[in-house]
Design an enzyme around this catalytic site. Structure first.
Site, mmCIF file in Angstrom:
data_model
loop_
_atom_site.group_PDB
_atom_site.id
_atom_site.type_symbol
_atom_site.label_atom_id
_atom_site.label_comp_id
_atom_site.label_asym_id
_atom_site.label_seq_id
_atom_site.Cartn_x
_atom_site.Cartn_y
_atom_site.Cartn_z
ATOM 1 N N SER A 42 44.347 36.552 38.663
ATOM 2 C CA SER A 42 44.754 37.807 38.007
ATOM 3 C C SER A 42 44.369 39.086 38.742
ATOM 4 O O SER A 42 44.789 40.160 38.343
ATOM 5 C CB SER A 42 44.178 37.859 36.587
ATOM 6 O OG SER A 42 44.923 37.037 35.728
ATOM 7 N N SER A 87 47.240 38.920 35.667
ATOM 8 C CA SER A 87 47.233 39.797 34.526
ATOM 9 C C SER A 87 46.761 41.228 34.798
ATOM 10 O O SER A 87 47.031 42.104 33.978
ATOM 11 C CB SER A 87 46.330 39.188 33.442
ATOM 12 O OG SER A 87 44.982 39.169 33.857
ATOM 13 N N LYS A 111 40.294 47.824 34.038
ATOM 14 C CA LYS A 111 41.154 46.915 33.279
ATOM 15 C C LYS A 111 40.699 46.882 31.822
ATOM 16 O O LYS A 111 39.493 46.829 31.552
ATOM 17 C CB LYS A 111 41.085 45.524 33.904
ATOM 18 C CG LYS A 111 42.059 44.514 33.306
ATOM 19 C CD LYS A 111 41.949 43.157 34.022
ATOM 20 C CE LYS A 111 42.946 42.142 33.481
ATOM 21 N NZ LYS A 111 42.830 40.834 34.161
#
Lengths: 100, 488
Positions: free
Chosen positions: B175, B151, B76
């Protein structure tokens, strides 16, 4: 709790954000709406309840005060938007009258 | 090859049927093929990935016993990778190149893993759909008109689409788990303190945790074992951890007590298809010999307001570091320091980030602190006590991961609070710092449904074991989306 545009402008100054007039309008209405949903918290009885800042029971994380190799200066400055002579360069912030 | 798991790829590597270079190249090819549709990545590191693969291949004897030798993964893009730009999906960090690796990245590399790229997210991990990325939205491989969640939407989409064998995500209020549910993959948020956050760009420090997103529970345990452990560079890292997860997996659930919190099923807005899949999952566990108990977590209704006070408050403080001086975006031509700060921040941050900084600064400001921030911290204590009481009577808790399946792109963009509601079931366990996992448990309208399993603090191995025992009795984890490229 109604959020006014004056609140929003005060808070944006604290947060070091410049808001356009459109953004100030938008955040005034959106913060009012979001904070309106937060009113629910008042219903929860928190008499005698301690606040939680962290879920951990760790305290006073100590380490020996040893001299260690730090990052080389060119690595530290690599991402600087502006630099000169091994230092970060910023615009002039003081003149005869004080802070610019 | 892109449909494999880490365990399957490891078996082929060990037998010498494929080489690390071939494996990594296969995933890079797959990414080239499907990326125009999925848009999972912000930055691809093809050259570095192939170099790493070749290095591992030429030193195979030194790597062959390592758990992730030659395994391609996605990171990420709020997790620092030395010499690969790390943007937080923002204009603020558009050209930021970290001088060091986050501890989790270093650990993955030590285990022989190959980083193939940096996956998309909502800017600074603030959002539930990946639509708040400065670089454009990712799409859900199961339905390209749907969001992948957020996210960590790019991470979940990359794993679901076969672009990487695993990905790292970060989870502040959901997330990792919510995008894992939306994309039909496994996503785990470990106990707070189990995984180091050193080098992870901070959002809300009392909540942020890093965790794996994988195809199945076995792979999840493998990756968690690789990234967990004490780190003196993170003062919240927990010492004396037992982080043996891969060996803890077994299918026996005799005597297991599963709690079903009624508050998670009474909520308006839980879709029928989601409810049905969760009920079927509970039945699978009953049939396997587990005992199912109805429980109550009475303060659940307060979790969302508590979170959206505490997380933005911490964010407003953490994001104060972005001042345009040492790194990140700077507005050129400012007349003074204050103007430089304000214009750099206003131009460098996206709308949702600014909204949360404003919200956090507001609730921390004089006159509002007691009514909002201090009150929220006290209600957080009540939420934690709910779980403590529940775990006196049950071993794990089952809930839906999200109230809905993946929603359509654009659906919630005009109403910030509607977007916040997507996290309603993932926030409470995060507030309490508990280990929790989302695993695939069915489909509704052809889109995946996620089952959330929550355990007591440091029962990460138990959560994985229960997840594994469900997974081994079902086949949802073997399903893969069909991308239109393959249909054509």
């Amino acid at each position: 709790m109604t959020v006014t545009k004056d609140h929003v402008l005060h808070v944006s100054d604290l947060a070091k954000l410049h808001l356009s007039p459109e953004e100030a309008e938008l955040y005034t209405s959106q913060l009012s709406d979001i904070l309106g949903h937060m009113k629910k918290l008042a219903e929860a009885d928190t008499t005698g309840v301690e606040a939680t800042a962290t879920v951990q029971d760790l305290m006073n994380i100590l380490r020996r005060d040893l001299v260690k190799q730090s990052m080389p200066i060119n690595s530290v400055l690599r991402n600087a938007p502006n630099k000169q002579a091994g230092m970060f360069k910023v615009p002039k912030m003081l003149d005869e009258g004080g802070l610019v | 090859m892109h449909n494999m798991t880490i365990a399957q790829a490891r078996a082929l590597l060990e037998k010498g049927e494929i080489t690390p270079t071939e494996l990594v190249q296969a995933f890079l090819n797959r990414t080239q093929q499907v990326e125009p549709q999925v848009k999972a990545f912000i930055t691809l590191a093809e050259e570095e990935a192939l170099q790493s693969a070749q290095r591992i291949e030429s030193n195979w004897d030194a790597y062959s016993h390592k758990s992730l030798a030659g395994i391609p993964g996605a990171i990420k893009d709020n997790i620092s990778t030395a010499n690969i730009r790390t943007t937080c999906a923002s204009k603020m960090l558009e050209s930021y190149i970290p001088p060091y690796d986050a501890t989790v990245v270093k650990k993955l590399k030590d285990e022989g893993s190959v980083i193939i790229g940096k996956s998309n997210l909502d800017q600074f991990a603030m959002g539930s759909s990946t639509e708040y990325s400065y670089f454009g939205a990712s799409r859900n491989p199961w339905g390209l008109d749907r969001v992948p969640g957020g996210s960590s939407g790019g991470s979940a989409a990359a794993v679901a689409a076969g672009q990487a064998l695993y990905a790292l995500g970060s989870d502040t209020g959901g997330s990792i788990r919510q995008p894992a549910a939306f994309c039909g993959v496994v996503g785990m948020r470990p106990t707070y303190g189990v995984v180091s956050r050193y080098g992870v760009i901070a959002f809300a420090s009392s909540l942020d945790q890093v965790g794996p997103i994988t195809r199945d529970v076995t792979d999840c345990a493998t990756v968690l074992e690789a990234i967990s452990g004490y780190d003196s560079n993170d003062a919240t890292s927990y010492p004396n951890q037992n982080n043996e997860y891969a060996n803890a997996l077994h299918t026996d659930v005799q005597g297991l007590r599963i709690g079903i919190p009624k508050e998670y099923f009474d909520v308006d807005g839980v879709e029928d298809g989601v409810r049905k899949s969760i009920m079927e999952a509970i039945q699978v566990m009953k049939n396997a010999g587990a005992e199912v108990v109805e429980i109550s977590l009475p303060h659940t209704e307060y979790a969302l307001p508590v979170y959206y006070i505490i997380a933005p408050a911490e964010a407003s403080s953490n994001l104060a570091r972005f001042d345009g001086i040492r790194y990140g975006y700077r507005h050129e031509g400012s007349k003074g320091l204050d103007e430089l700060y304000k214009l750099s921040r206003s131009e460098g941050f996206g709308p949702e980030v600014k909204r949360r900084i404003m919200l956090g600064t507001y609730t921390l400001s004089a006159g509002y602190y007691d009514a909002y921030y201090s009150k929220a911290q006290k209600v957080r204590t009540l939420l934690i006590e709910d779980f403590t009481k529940a775990f006196a009577n049950v071993d794990v808790i089952f809930t839906p991961t999200a109230p809905t399946i993946a929603f359509k792109s654009g659906d919630k963009m005009s109403d910030p609070y509607a977007m916040y509601l997507a996290d309603i079931f993932t926030i409470p366990a995060a507030m309490a710092g508990l280990p929790c996992i989302s695993i695939p448990c069915g489909f509704s309208d052809g889109l995946p449904v996620g089952l959330q399993i929550i355990g007591p603090a440091f029962a990460d191995a138990k959560v994985l074991q229960v997840a594994y025992s469900f997974e081994q009795r079902t086949d949802y984890h073997t399903k893969r989306p069909i991308l239109t490229e393959e249909v054509r």
